[in-house]
Enzyme design. Structure first.
Site, mmCIF file in Angstrom:
data_model
loop_
_atom_site.group_PDB
_atom_site.id
_atom_site.type_symbol
_atom_site.label_atom_id
_atom_site.label_comp_id
_atom_site.label_asym_id
_atom_site.label_seq_id
_atom_site.Cartn_x
_atom_site.Cartn_y
_atom_site.Cartn_z
ATOM 1 N N HIS A 166 -4.187 0.960 -6.366
ATOM 2 C CA HIS A 166 -5.267 0.423 -5.518
ATOM 3 C C HIS A 166 -6.585 0.282 -6.285
ATOM 4 O O HIS A 166 -7.551 -0.263 -5.752
ATOM 5 C CB HIS A 166 -5.499 1.314 -4.295
ATOM 6 N N ASP A 208 5.605 0.369 -4.378
ATOM 7 C CA ASP A 208 4.953 1.292 -3.438
ATOM 8 C C ASP A 208 4.900 0.623 -2.062
ATOM 9 O O ASP A 208 4.871 -0.604 -1.956
ATOM 10 C CB ASP A 208 3.529 1.597 -3.938
ATOM 11 N N HIS A 210 2.500 0.387 -0.045
ATOM 12 C CA HIS A 210 1.253 -0.355 0.160
ATOM 13 C C HIS A 210 1.093 -1.459 -0.882
ATOM 14 O O HIS A 210 1.518 -1.307 -2.023
ATOM 15 C CB HIS A 210 0.049 0.593 0.059
ATOM 16 N N ASP A 297 6.636 6.177 -0.940
ATOM 17 C CA ASP A 297 6.223 6.104 0.471
ATOM 18 C C ASP A 297 6.951 5.009 1.261
ATOM 19 O O ASP A 297 6.667 4.812 2.446
ATOM 20 C CB ASP A 297 4.691 5.975 0.615
HETATM 21 C C1 SP5 Z 1 -1.271 5.242 -3.713
HETATM 22 C C2 SP5 Z 1 -1.129 5.108 -2.226
HETATM 23 O O1 SP5 Z 1 -0.012 5.137 -1.720
HETATM 24 N N1 SP5 Z 1 -2.238 5.040 -1.495
HETATM 25 C C3 SP5 Z 1 -2.180 4.890 -0.079
HETATM 26 C C4 SP5 Z 1 -3.507 5.000 0.608
HETATM 27 C C5 SP5 Z 1 -3.360 4.779 2.088
HETATM 28 N N2 SP5 Z 1 -4.502 5.178 2.800
HETATM 29 C C6 SP5 Z 1 -4.697 4.623 4.131
HETATM 30 C C7 SP5 Z 1 -3.693 5.100 5.128
HETATM 31 C C8 SP5 Z 1 -3.855 4.427 6.470
HETATM 32 C C9 SP5 Z 1 -3.360 5.302 7.565
HETATM 33 N N3 SP5 Z 1 -2.401 4.692 8.412
HETATM 34 C C10 SP5 Z 1 -1.681 5.669 9.221
HETATM 35 C C11 SP5 Z 1 -0.325 5.203 9.609
HETATM 36 C C12 SP5 Z 1 0.460 6.356 10.202
HETATM 37 N N4 SP5 Z 1 1.799 5.970 10.513
HETATM 38 ZN ZN ZN Z 2 1.339 3.766 -1.142
#
Ligand code: SP5
Ligand code: ZN
Length: 357
Positions: A166, A208, A210, A297
């Protein structure tokens, strides 16, 4: 297989992050993640743990802006020195932004309270005293792996923490500060010293959960590194503002970036089908090296994700990517189900270990 790991990651130990809704909670990206992976690797019999070499700042500055690096290096100390002046209510033990630039605003403020918002895009990248040292060590893990791949190793696993995908050229977010995978990819794609020809072609595949928005940012206008990311549809999932299928690169990089957004509930079969589409693009690009941003994840039981990948699915994904037959540097990114993190990571990396022979 060589696994590159540094204990220095422990110096990055922020106590909390702030989620949507203003929920301040223990940070998901914890030291325990790597403890779990190391323990599981130790039980496999095939993993050799090695410390990183030092590469200095040059390969990092090939990817990140100098002013951003200066912020990461000195921002925390500046915050310690000045943060208290903002008000007696201010806790200076963690550097975290509270004000972010709206669109079309380009001024870079001088104060640390202003700069922290300027260089970050969410509240999940707190900076503590040891963050810079840990981020540098993680980058060195990736670079050490890259050097080994360059020297002829078939597959190396850089067990990086904090993660990197990110982090863009001049911004942190989503637990990421330095983009370990991009730093390694840039290193691998650089022409040899004194060379006049271009460097080797490198593909960067990001699996990943995300979208790897930082990696997308760094190589978006470049044709030297093909970047491909499979991830949760940004229309409903973090990082929201990028990662859509029609983002394919700009300038000389047009056609050298691809996003594969996937719906909630994506399971092994659907995932592998999309992965195979991505692998066709990589084969066509015909790179010398593959850098893989590996996030666990995508697992069914991940607290931040909503895919349905099983542990067997991780092995199958490893099998498919290993089938490319490319010298591959695997770089650790996310994965927050600490119970399952060891087995899922070993299922994936272990399949590579088998494929390479
Ligand atoms: C490296 C990496 O995997 N970073 C991920 C950062 C994500 N942060 C934001 C998470 C948003 C929260 N959403 C909650 C969903 C629950 N099911
Ligand atoms: Zn991630």
């Amino acid at each position: 297989m060589r696994v590159i790991y540094s204990d220095i990651h422990r110096r990055h130990n922020p106590p909390f992050e702030v989620m949507e809704g203003g929920n301040k909670m223990p940070i998901f990206e914890s030291q325990e993640r790597l403890d779990r992976i190391l323990t599981a690797l130790g039980e496999t019999g095939w993993a050799g743990i090695h410390p990183p070499e030092e590469f200095g700042l040059e390969p990092i500055l090939a990817v990140h802006a100098p002013d951003y690096l200066e912020f990461l290096q000195n921002g925390y100390a500046e915050w310690q020195a000045q943060g208290g002046q903002l008000g007696t209510y201010m806790d200076t033990s963690v550097l975290l932004g509270g004000t972010f630039p709206p669109r079309r605003v380009f001024r870079k403020p001088q104060t640390i309270a202003g700069r922290v918002g300027y260089y970050t895009f969410d509240l999940s990248c707190p900076i503590v005293a040891g963050t810079y040292a840990a981020a540098l060590a993680a980058a060195n893990c990736a670079l050490t792996g890259a050097k080994l791949i360059q020297a002829g190793e078939r597959a190396v696993f850089a067990l990086c923490r904090p993660p990197g995908h990110h982090a863009g050229r001049d911004f942190a977010g989503g637990y990421c500060y330095l983009n370990n995978a991009c730093i390694a990819a840039k290193y691998l794609s650089s022409p040899p010293l004194g060379g006049i020809e271009g460097g080797p072609r490198v593909a960067l595949l990001d699996i990943d959960y995300h979208c790897g928005n930082g990696s997308q940012d760094i190589f978006y206008d470049s044709a030297e590194v093909l970047t491909i990311s499979l991830h949760a549809d940004p229309n409903h999932q973090y990082p929201y503002f990028t990662g859509y299928a029609d983002e394919t690169g700009s300038g000389p990089g047009v056609g050298y970036h691809r996003n594969f957004p996937l719906p909630p509930g994506t399971g092994d079969a659907a995932y592998l089908q999309t992965l195979d589409e991505a692998l066709v693009l990589i084969r066509t690009f015909d790179p010398r090296y593959l850098v893989l941003s590996f996030g666990a994840d995508i697992f069914a039981g991940d607290p931040l994700g909503d895919f349905a990948i099983t542990t067997e699915g991780f092995a199958a994904i490893g099998q498919h990517i290993g089938g490319l037959g490319l010298p591959t540097l695997m770089v650790m990114e996310g994965g927050y189900n600490t119970e399952a993190l060891g087995q899922n990571t070993c299922a994936f990396v272990g399949k590579f270990e088998k494929v390479k022979r």
